[in-house]
Design an enzyme around this catalytic site. Structure first.
Site, PDB file in Angstrom:
ATOM      1  N   ARG A 147     -45.505  -9.695 -84.554  1.00  0.00           N
ATOM      2  CA  ARG A 147     -46.308  -8.480 -84.351  1.00  0.00           C
ATOM      3  C   ARG A 147     -47.737  -8.673 -84.842  1.00  0.00           C
ATOM      4  NH1 ARG A 147     -41.691  -3.704 -85.346  1.00  0.00           N
ATOM      5  NH2 ARG A 147     -40.718  -4.119 -83.322  1.00  0.00           N
ATOM      6  N   HIS A 156     -45.178  -6.024 -75.490  1.00  0.00           N
ATOM      7  CA  HIS A 156     -44.135  -6.878 -76.083  1.00  0.00           C
ATOM      8  C   HIS A 156     -44.103  -6.798 -77.616  1.00  0.00           C
ATOM      9  CE1 HIS A 156     -46.650 -10.892 -76.286  1.00  0.00           C
ATOM     10  NE2 HIS A 156     -47.370  -9.875 -76.664  1.00  0.00           N
ATOM     11  N   GLU A 157     -43.054  -7.356 -78.174  1.00  0.00           N
ATOM     12  CA  GLU A 157     -42.766  -7.268 -79.618  1.00  0.00           C
ATOM     13  C   GLU A 157     -42.681  -5.826 -80.094  1.00  0.00           C
ATOM     14  OE1 GLU A 157     -41.816  -9.890 -80.702  1.00  0.00           O
ATOM     15  OE2 GLU A 157     -42.783 -11.337 -79.394  1.00  0.00           O
ATOM     16  N   GLY A 158     -42.101  -4.977 -79.272  1.00  0.00           N
ATOM     17  CA  GLY A 158     -42.023  -3.542 -79.591  1.00  0.00           C
ATOM     18  C   GLY A 158     -43.228  -2.843 -79.004  1.00  0.00           C
ATOM     19  N   GLN A 184     -43.988   1.123 -82.161  1.00  0.00           N
ATOM     20  CA  GLN A 184     -44.782   0.929 -83.382  1.00  0.00           C
ATOM     21  C   GLN A 184     -45.104   2.276 -84.020  1.00  0.00           C
ATOM     22  OE1 GLN A 184     -45.122  -2.183 -84.413  1.00  0.00           O
ATOM     23  NE2 GLN A 184     -44.253  -2.919 -82.485  1.00  0.00           N
TER      24      GLN A 184
END
Lengths: 600, 600
Positions: free
Chosen positions: A298, A441-443, A448
């Protein structure tokens, strides 16, 4: 099209004048380093990024990897770039000397990697994923696993991936179905399907080490039943040398808007042949372990977004200085010469916004990298703990803010170029397309926002938040010119309102109103992000205002004036936009929550 | 992926319940029409757009036109779609019966064209440019020119283009260099180069009619020396039948981010062979004439942007209803079933924003189309004049607002899809790429801002602005439910502040401070645009609130509730964002103006 990836003067300012990175050499881990070695490694990264990465950025976008006879065909330049990166020791840059690493501070490695992403995000994806996967094995793997995989990953013989997402579950990891069945031979049999796995197949290295989330039969439901497995593409012997093909195969390549150089894959596990997986650590602890990699990823996403934003800014800045078009609005003589478009106030606005977003985003990410350094190497144990808490709190902001505003910067870069920016003959549309992945991506940034307002703010009795407020307080008080004091005052007032609204949201959460309180989490993330980046600008402005007085060349004075003007832009044009967030949060506005699906 | 291009229920609401389009049949020009004929032609457009245009939208994006042996190779479906459009009479839809037209109101034709753009912006480009070029010849051409070209353009035998931009001048038309030299044979010899000419070459029709801006030797400098010429690709005989090749040739195709189906060309005039051009109207009046086409094109750009935004909204709405993922934040049981993502408040926010932008943008553009109808067909001469003035004032807003917010809607559509939205396997990334041209072409939005604040606001002693305020006043007073009255109050307060700031900007302009006053024109455009769209939402809300009471089905009640909730979204989430514009304009903030190029 400019060669500049990240302005070196700016980077030096941020690293040394604002963050005092050179002080890290006092710490035992970095004692063999000096400011000179930091600068040398940065110089190497900048040069290699320009020569080996930027050189095929456009070509890799135009010739994306293709799936031919079960293999991936890629440009040979990607392999060359990967090998150059590995050969220069960057894969192991952060790692211990005994693992063949350089024991570089995160602050310096992050800066180095910034050049590679700015040059070519698609190609940079492979080494970055490899380092992150290796670090996961380093921390949570057994000695045997470390010995088998780490040397090959850190030397660039193997790459790594993180395999979380499944087609039916997306962001909802609780619902993954990939299963792991124990065998008597110590390994597990993995069965299932994953999607959007970056670097899941390539034609760069001999082997790929997938870090895979799966559920052991009989595991508790939800996220508490997830375990982490090492799944190599080729099975390995005790020394980690590749042997037979393992039962993980490429089900298909996904064709993306951007980031085309990094393969995005659908993978199937155990479909045609048995797929061996090796449990990392304890069963059912996989998500916790993976969160280490995800948190690193992240921060990495934020960093990448900031520097792609930065790269578009560099391009459009050069274009605006060169391109002649039109005249000032006050100039009425049609035969007077055309002016560079940077002379138009609206073009300056678009450049200044890009500067504020890119350099502000970079400052935020470098601050995050420094927190990682402090978390692991600060001589004071209490400070190590605090750095970790602060980083934990800021991770969703570091991921989301640059990905929102870096992408916005790229959008402005297109607009500065006008018609040219819309063509593929110029580089900025690719910047935007590449960057647009980062809010996803990555959440996703929505995830978030929930992480920040639903979890991070309240963690440890909000200790992280208190630490943040203390840190900010120091810089608010350090403001000692009229301009800086004015900005400090704006920030301080906004902060007070934000704290108040945070308290009221906290009460609402305590009262069990989770859906209502979290409905506008995205507003909270925007509010919080803008406050943090305003703080980053105040820190830079404080330093610049001081340095301006004693600057001894026009170039230096111009540099510091630019910093101050960009800070002014942030305080006049950006920070006030949070007024709207404050109102919506204060009122717990329920417009979105109450909208019924059947009303659409 | 949904079949719905524009929600028909919404279109009917906007056309008939809000705008009373059916009243147009009282006017002489439309006396042979009825609401039934309007609906029939809309039904035809919707169906043809789905069957002939949407069907190859993705294919045309993936197989963009190629330059092979001096010719353009295109998908055959583009020609088929063009011929279907022409065959159904849409090319001539607006024109007189005697020209083979249908004498349809602009309001209805614009709605019809909305379906075609929503379905396939690239293919729709060819007929739209043809109609606009034909209209230019109709109004300003000689009888001979009309007879030679109009029948072939309106039947679909020829297409048309507008050729303004030159490589060295971009938005600055004052600096064009293409020259026109008179000959004794009545035609001129055209020499020069143009760039970004949409549809400048194609493999659809026998001939192309370029409307070209050039300067006659000895003309006054700047925009006052520009003349307009007809330059056919093939020279024509007295009946307009094509003969020898004229000296205009394709210098190259430009490869774009989106809108790939429409060729974007570099054209050279008089390079290899003499290029004959035919003067339209008087010498040196070309820019004035071309502004008719440009103003039409600007409204068309806004309309296109709104409906591409709309199309992405329709796609992401369907996806959000179907896609199961995760649970409500308050749901703690990991074994409870996953919910459709539309149940997540943040996804609703992104859908509601898209609804507010797309339907608000559509309302604005339909209002513009109605002003065109009123300008030309209102029975009261005074009203015709007023409609023209109001349209003139609103043109930059109609161009810019939907192009900014339609693109933003598409960005949100990508985010609703998450990872899938970033892939080319799903349709929304193409929507964004297509739409991103709209803030650039036909005058960048920065140019629109200067047009609004530097010219349109003050034109005719601000008569246009006064007319706008009167129109808005009527709808403010018509608000008669509690919710609508609250929104009317917000709008009215914002309006008062906007009027005040407009007056102070006017004083500053009168004092000769053009550069300072116009430096933040983009803020003014945003302020003005948001006020106008808020008004569009109030108009819709007033009607919906009234209709909700007597609605006699759940479907109808849901529809009106949705309108009211989207209006609430606009008033709670969007309109307040202009507070920041008001501050910057009030202070004549000089951050951007004072930023020196060397400080970057």
């Amino acid at each position: 099209m400019t060669d500049t990836l990240i302005d070196r003067r700016d980077l030096a300012f941020q690293l040394y004048e604002v963050m005092n990175t050179q002080a890290l050499i006092e710490r035992a881990r970095f004692s063999e380093h000096s400011k000179e070695t930091f600068d040398a490694v940065i110089e190497t990264a900048d040069k290699m990024a320009r020569e080996k990465f930027a050189s095929h950025n456009s070509a890799a976008d135009k010739n994306e990897p293709a799936f031919v006879d079960g293999q991936v065909e890629m440009l040979p330049e990607v392999k060359e770039a990967f090998e150059a990166y590995a050969g220069a020791g960057f894969l192991a840059g952060r790692f211990d000397y005994e693992l063949g690493g350089m024991q570089l501070p995160e602050s310096v490695m992050a800066a180095c990697n910034g050049f590679f992403t700015a040059a070519n995000p698609g190609t940079a994806g492979y080494p970055f994923l490899t380092t992150a996967a290796a670090n996961l094995i380093r921390v949570f793997g057994s000695d045997e696993q470390r010995n088998r995989f780490l040397p090959h990953m850190l030397s660039g013989r193997y790459t790594g991936t993180m395999a979380l997402t499944e087609p039916h579950a997306g962001s909802s990891l609780a619902d993954i179905r990939t299963s792991a069945t124990p065998t008597d031979d110590g390994h597990y049999l993995i069965k299932g399907a994953k999607i959007y796995i970056s670097g899941g197949e390539q034609s760069i290295t001999e082997n790929i080490v997938h870090m895979v989330l799966a559920k052991i039969k009989g595991a508790p439901p939800g996220v508490k039943g997830i375990s982490l497995f090492i799944v190599p593409k080729f099975r390995v012997d005790d020394e980690g040398n590749p042997g037979d093909r393992n039962g993980v195969s490429l089900a298909g390549l996904i064709h993306k808007l951007g980031y085309r150089g990094t393969t995005s894959t659908a993978l199937s596990f155990g479909d045609d042949a048995p797929c061996h997986g090796f449990l990392v650590g304890e069963p059912h602890q996989g998500l916790k372990y993976m969160f280490q990699m995800m948190n690193e990823a992240r921060v990495g996403v934020g960093f990448g977004a900031a520097v792609i934003g930065y790269r578009g800014y560099m391009h459009s800045l050069e274009y605006a200085k060169d391109r002649l078009q039109g005249r000032k609005t006050s100039e009425k003589d049609p035969e007077s010469p055309q002016v560079p478009i940077i002379d138009h106030a609206d073009v300056r606005r678009m450049l200044l916004a890009q500067k504020a977003y890119s350099e502000g985003g970079l400052a935020l990410c470098l601050f995050g990298a420094r927190l990682m350094d402090d978390q692991h190497t600060h001589p004071d144990a209490q400070k190590r703990l605090e750095a970790g808490k602060l980083l934990d709190l800021l991770t969703p902001v570091i991921k989301a803010w640059p990905s929102d505003y870096g992408t916005r910067a790229n959008d402005l870069a297109i607009q500065v170029y006008g018609g040219a920016g819309y063509t593929r003959e110029y580089p900025v549309e690719q910047c935007w397309r590449d960057n647009r992945l980062n809010p996803i991506h990555e959440g996703t940034n929505g995830i978030q926002a929930l992480d920040l307002l639903g979890r991070k703010i309240w963690q440890d009795q909000s200790h992280g938040l208190q630490l943040l407020l203390q840190e900010m307080q120091a810089d608010l008080q350090a403001a000692n010119t009229e301009r800086c004091q004015q900005w400090a005052l704006s920030l301080s007032e906004t902060l007070q309102q934000a704290v108040k609204v945070t308290q009221s949201l906290g009460k609402s959460l305590m009262a069990g109103k989770a859906d209502e309180t979290l409905a506008n989490a995205s507003c909270y993330l925007h509010l919080f992000g803008h406050i943090v980046v305003a703080w980053m600008w105040l820190r830079q402005a404080n330093v610049a205002a001081g340095a301006l007085v004693s600057a001894n060349s026009d170039a230096e004075r111009n540099f510091y004036q630019g910093k101050l003007q960009a800070a002014q832009y942030f305080f006049h044009w950006e920070l006030p936009t949070v007024a709207q967030d404050l109102v919506l949060l204060r009122n717990q506005d329920d417009t979105c929550l109450k909208m019924k699906p059947e009303w659409f």
